[in-house]
Design a protein around this motif. Sequence first.
Motif, PDB file in Angstrom:
ATOM      1  N   LYS A 208       0.830  -1.210   0.000  1.00 33.85           N
ATOM      2  CA  LYS A 208       0.000   0.000   0.000  1.00 33.85           C
ATOM      3  C   LYS A 208       0.863   1.259   0.000  1.00 33.85           C
ATOM      4  CE  LYS A 208      -3.742  -2.233   2.608  1.00 33.85           C
ATOM      5  NZ  LYS A 208      -4.508  -2.217   3.890  1.00 33.85           N
ATOM      6  N   HIS A 209       2.107   1.117   0.439  1.00 33.35           N
ATOM      7  CA  HIS A 209       3.026   2.265   0.490  1.00 33.35           C
ATOM      8  C   HIS A 209       3.718   2.407  -0.852  1.00 33.35           C
ATOM      9  CE1 HIS A 209       2.400   2.430   4.836  1.00 33.35           C
ATOM     10  NE2 HIS A 209       2.542   1.122   4.824  1.00 33.35           N
ATOM     11  N   ARG A 210       3.500   3.513  -1.512  1.00 33.25           N
ATOM     12  CA  ARG A 210       3.955   3.685  -2.893  1.00 33.25           C
ATOM     13  C   ARG A 210       5.455   3.451  -3.056  1.00 33.25           C
ATOM     14  NH1 ARG A 210       2.821   5.836  -7.756  1.00 33.25           N
ATOM     15  NH2 ARG A 210       4.568   6.772  -8.836  1.00 33.25           N
ATOM     16  N   ILE A 212       7.650   1.756  -1.270  1.00 33.91           N
ATOM     17  CA  ILE A 212       8.025   0.354  -1.109  1.00 33.91           C
ATOM     18  C   ILE A 212       7.491  -0.471  -2.273  1.00 33.91           C
ATOM     19  CG2 ILE A 212       7.757  -1.686   0.354  1.00 33.91           C
ATOM     20  CD1 ILE A 212       7.666   0.163   2.764  1.00 33.91           C
ATOM     21  N   ARG A 213       6.267  -0.159  -2.718  1.00 37.51           N
ATOM     22  CA  ARG A 213       5.661  -0.900  -3.818  1.00 37.51           C
ATOM     23  C   ARG A 213       6.494  -0.780  -5.095  1.00 37.51           C
ATOM     24  NH1 ARG A 213       1.083   1.440  -3.777  1.00 37.51           N
ATOM     25  NH2 ARG A 213       1.303   2.858  -5.557  1.00 37.51           N
ATOM     26  N   VAL A 214       6.973   0.409  -5.383  1.00 35.46           N
ATOM     27  CA  VAL A 214       7.782   0.616  -6.587  1.00 35.46           C
ATOM     28  C   VAL A 214       9.046  -0.239  -6.541  1.00 35.46           C
ATOM     29  CG1 VAL A 214       9.214   2.289  -7.825  1.00 35.46           C
ATOM     30  CG2 VAL A 214       6.907   2.915  -7.107  1.00 35.46           C
ATOM     31  N   VAL A 215       9.700  -0.287  -5.377  1.00 37.82           N
ATOM     32  CA  VAL A 215      10.923  -1.081  -5.248  1.00 37.82           C
ATOM     33  C   VAL A 215      10.624  -2.561  -5.429  1.00 37.82           C
ATOM     34  CG1 VAL A 215      12.750  -1.797  -3.657  1.00 37.82           C
ATOM     35  CG2 VAL A 215      12.099   0.605  -3.814  1.00 37.82           C
ATOM     36  N   TYR A 216       9.570  -3.039  -4.776  1.00 38.68           N
ATOM     37  CA  TYR A 216       9.212  -4.447  -4.895  1.00 38.68           C
ATOM     38  C   TYR A 216       8.904  -4.823  -6.352  1.00 38.68           C
ATOM     39  CZ  TYR A 216       8.731  -5.522   0.133  1.00 38.68           C
ATOM     40  OH  TYR A 216       8.970  -5.780   1.466  1.00 38.68           O
ATOM     41  N   ILE A 217       8.050  -4.039  -7.002  1.00 42.78           N
ATOM     42  CA  ILE A 217       7.594  -4.393  -8.352  1.00 42.78           C
ATOM     43  C   ILE A 217       8.714  -4.220  -9.381  1.00 42.78           C
ATOM     44  CG2 ILE A 217       5.987  -3.794 -10.210  1.00 42.78           C
ATOM     45  CD1 ILE A 217       3.923  -3.102  -8.087  1.00 42.78           C
ATOM     46  N   ALA A 218       9.433  -3.112  -9.319  1.00 43.17           N
ATOM     47  CA  ALA A 218      10.520  -2.891 -10.285  1.00 43.17           C
ATOM     48  C   ALA A 218      11.600  -3.958 -10.150  1.00 43.17           C
ATOM     49  CB  ALA A 218      11.118  -1.496 -10.081  1.00 43.17           C
ATOM     50  N   SER A 219      11.954  -4.295  -8.906  1.00 43.23           N
ATOM     51  CA  SER A 219      12.976  -5.326  -8.684  1.00 43.23           C
ATOM     52  C   SER A 219      12.499  -6.677  -9.191  1.00 43.23           C
ATOM     53  CB  SER A 219      13.313  -5.410  -7.189  1.00 43.23           C
ATOM     54  OG  SER A 219      13.833  -4.181  -6.717  1.00 43.23           O
ATOM     55  N   SER A 220      11.209  -6.969  -9.001  1.00 44.33           N
ATOM     56  CA  SER A 220      10.653  -8.248  -9.454  1.00 44.33           C
ATOM     57  C   SER A 220      10.646  -8.338 -10.977  1.00 44.33           C
ATOM     58  CB  SER A 220       9.227  -8.427  -8.923  1.00 44.33           C
ATOM     59  OG  SER A 220       9.206  -8.376  -7.522  1.00 44.33           O
ATOM     60  N   LEU A 221      10.225  -7.262 -11.631  1.00 39.31           N
ATOM     61  CA  LEU A 221      10.154  -7.269 -13.094  1.00 39.31           C
ATOM     62  C   LEU A 221      11.531  -7.435 -13.723  1.00 39.31           C
ATOM     63  CD1 LEU A 221       7.517  -4.451 -13.773  1.00 39.31           C
ATOM     64  CD2 LEU A 221       7.218  -6.911 -14.106  1.00 39.31           C
ATOM     65  N   ILE A 222      12.513  -6.739 -13.173  1.00 37.42           N
ATOM     66  CA  ILE A 222      13.839  -6.804 -13.791  1.00 37.42           C
ATOM     67  C   ILE A 222      14.546  -8.111 -13.437  1.00 37.42           C
ATOM     68  CG2 ILE A 222      15.363  -5.770 -12.032  1.00 37.42           C
ATOM     69  CD1 ILE A 222      16.275  -3.904 -14.477  1.00 37.42           C
ATOM     70  N   CYS A 390      12.667   3.609 -12.779  1.00 37.74           N
ATOM     71  CA  CYS A 390      13.242   4.962 -12.735  1.00 37.74           C
ATOM     72  C   CYS A 390      12.151   6.020 -12.593  1.00 37.74           C
ATOM     73  CB  CYS A 390      14.077   5.214 -13.984  1.00 37.74           C
ATOM     74  SG  CYS A 390      15.605   4.243 -14.060  1.00 37.74           S
ATOM     75  N   CYS A 391      11.063   5.881 -13.361  1.00 35.30           N
ATOM     76  CA  CYS A 391       9.972   6.863 -13.268  1.00 35.30           C
ATOM     77  C   CYS A 391       9.323   6.823 -11.889  1.00 35.30           C
ATOM     78  CB  CYS A 391       8.930   6.596 -14.355  1.00 35.30           C
ATOM     79  SG  CYS A 391       9.511   6.953 -16.025  1.00 35.30           S
ATOM     80  N   GLY A 392       9.104   5.607 -11.354  1.00 31.42           N
ATOM     81  CA  GLY A 392       8.469   5.471 -10.048  1.00 31.42           C
ATOM     82  C   GLY A 392       9.325   6.021  -8.928  1.00 31.42           C
ATOM     83  N   LEU A 393      10.613   5.721  -8.947  1.00 29.81           N
ATOM     84  CA  LEU A 393      11.499   6.199  -7.887  1.00 29.81           C
ATOM     85  C   LEU A 393      11.696   7.705  -7.955  1.00 29.81           C
ATOM     86  CD1 LEU A 393      14.128   3.317  -7.963  1.00 29.81           C
ATOM     87  CD2 LEU A 393      12.611   3.871  -6.054  1.00 29.81           C
ATOM     88  N   LEU A 394      11.804   8.260  -9.161  1.00 31.48           N
ATOM     89  CA  LEU A 394      11.941   9.707  -9.297  1.00 31.48           C
ATOM     90  C   LEU A 394      10.666  10.422  -8.872  1.00 31.48           C
ATOM     91  CD1 LEU A 394      13.871   9.938 -12.682  1.00 31.48           C
ATOM     92  CD2 LEU A 394      14.742  10.511 -10.407  1.00 31.48           C
ATOM     93  N   ARG A 395       9.513   9.807  -9.164  1.00 29.63           N
ATOM     94  CA  ARG A 395       8.238  10.419  -8.778  1.00 29.63           C
ATOM     95  C   ARG A 395       8.072  10.453  -7.266  1.00 29.63           C
ATOM     96  NH1 ARG A 395       2.201   8.455 -10.751  1.00 29.63           N
ATOM     97  NH2 ARG A 395       1.026  10.047  -9.605  1.00 29.63           N
ATOM     98  N   THR A 396       8.451   9.351  -6.586  1.00 25.54           N
ATOM     99  CA  THR A 396       8.349   9.344  -5.125  1.00 25.54           C
ATOM    100  C   THR A 396       9.342  10.337  -4.510  1.00 25.54           C
ATOM    101  OG1 THR A 396       9.910   7.473  -5.033  1.00 25.54           O
ATOM    102  CG2 THR A 396       7.570   6.955  -4.973  1.00 25.54           C
ATOM    103  N   ARG A 397      10.468  10.535  -5.170  1.00 23.52           N
ATOM    104  CA  ARG A 397      11.453  11.510  -4.682  1.00 23.52           C
ATOM    105  C   ARG A 397      10.854  12.909  -4.726  1.00 23.52           C
ATOM    106  NH1 ARG A 397      15.214  14.528  -7.744  1.00 23.52           N
ATOM    107  NH2 ARG A 397      16.917  15.380  -6.491  1.00 23.52           N
TER     108      ARG A 397
END
Length: 401
Positions: A208-210, A212-222, A390-397
Amino acid sequence: MRLTIEQRRYMMGIVMFLMFMPMGMWMPSLPNILESYAARWILPYVAALTPLMAIASTLAFASLSDRRIEAQNLLGLLALSGAFFLWLAFSCLKGGWHPGWYLCFQACYAWIAAPMIALITKIKLANLPNPEKSFPLYSMCGTLGWISAGVMISALGLDASADAGRIAAYVHVLMGAACFVLPATLPEDQASRGWRAVLGLSAFGLLKHREIRVVYIASSLIAIPYVSFFMMVPTMLKIFVSAHPTVQMSIGQGTEVFAMLLLSTFAGRYRMRWMLMLSMVLGLIRFAILAWSGTNGLLPIIWLGIALHGPIYTCMTVTGRIFVDRRVDPGIRGQAQALYSLLVMSVAGIIGSFVCELIYQNTVTEDLYSWAKFWWILTAITILPLVYGCCGLLRTRHTHH
């Protein structure tokens, strides 16, 4: 004599060394080991079965360490049990049994061993002072164990022998015994009840936390195309007439040591999100280099692609685990690491094993140049998680700013 807390912390480095040494003995050699026993056809099933069994155990055992059992004792019990099934798996191959028996015992080993990385990660992050600097150094001990294993197996001439896995089982026993003198890591969640807590399913609430979600999903996809590294590169080395593929696969662990030293040195100077994005860019470059090696057939270029494994692993996995640990409640620390392992190693591993094998079967032929097409396809697949991450991590930043 009772060990001091400082001595018990040093034991974490020894356990890391002994934990990754068995993996370095049989994992890089597995394609060639199976081929030597006329069992190469089960490779995609092995690659998929291991993470599939991990799905059934990783979160449940991590939850047990968060709620009921001290993490170091649970880790020791799992290591000793896993050693028995690992020995049985490779003994079946050596004895000429049907490869199905290897699959069966390997599945049992995978079910037991899958939570170990999440558990040792929890122990390290809970007991190390200044984890950002010290966590990579202790993780480096695991890398040194892997390198030592590769050198040993090649020196003994066991690059394609089931004895590599049997020796790994003996090292597993030593690791299990050492776990019982690690720093005590007590359960911190005394409140959770019910079947969701028992199975560790509460960890999915972290999605639910954006950030953390981005890290989990991006790491899984790659991680899906990354499965090809240990699954296909040893075969490629052998086809390109490499005499010692196991030790050459250890080049990646050599650069991993250097990368972890750099991460420890510069921790705190750069945001973790930049390290995560760097790992994705390097992953794209690695596949392009391997594709290039398929075009010209030169082993040194393959070695260059292998060498990039070190900074990729360090910037993605080590950094990713620290990134997640910073953002979760201590009571769910073990389950957060287990969810990372579940998504990045298990789910991605299952999908990646079949995707990579499918691409391999439809692209690679006796023509050495066909390897270039295989790696170029994986390069293209890597672009999607790279853009999303990259887009997700930059957006959360920008959101935090």
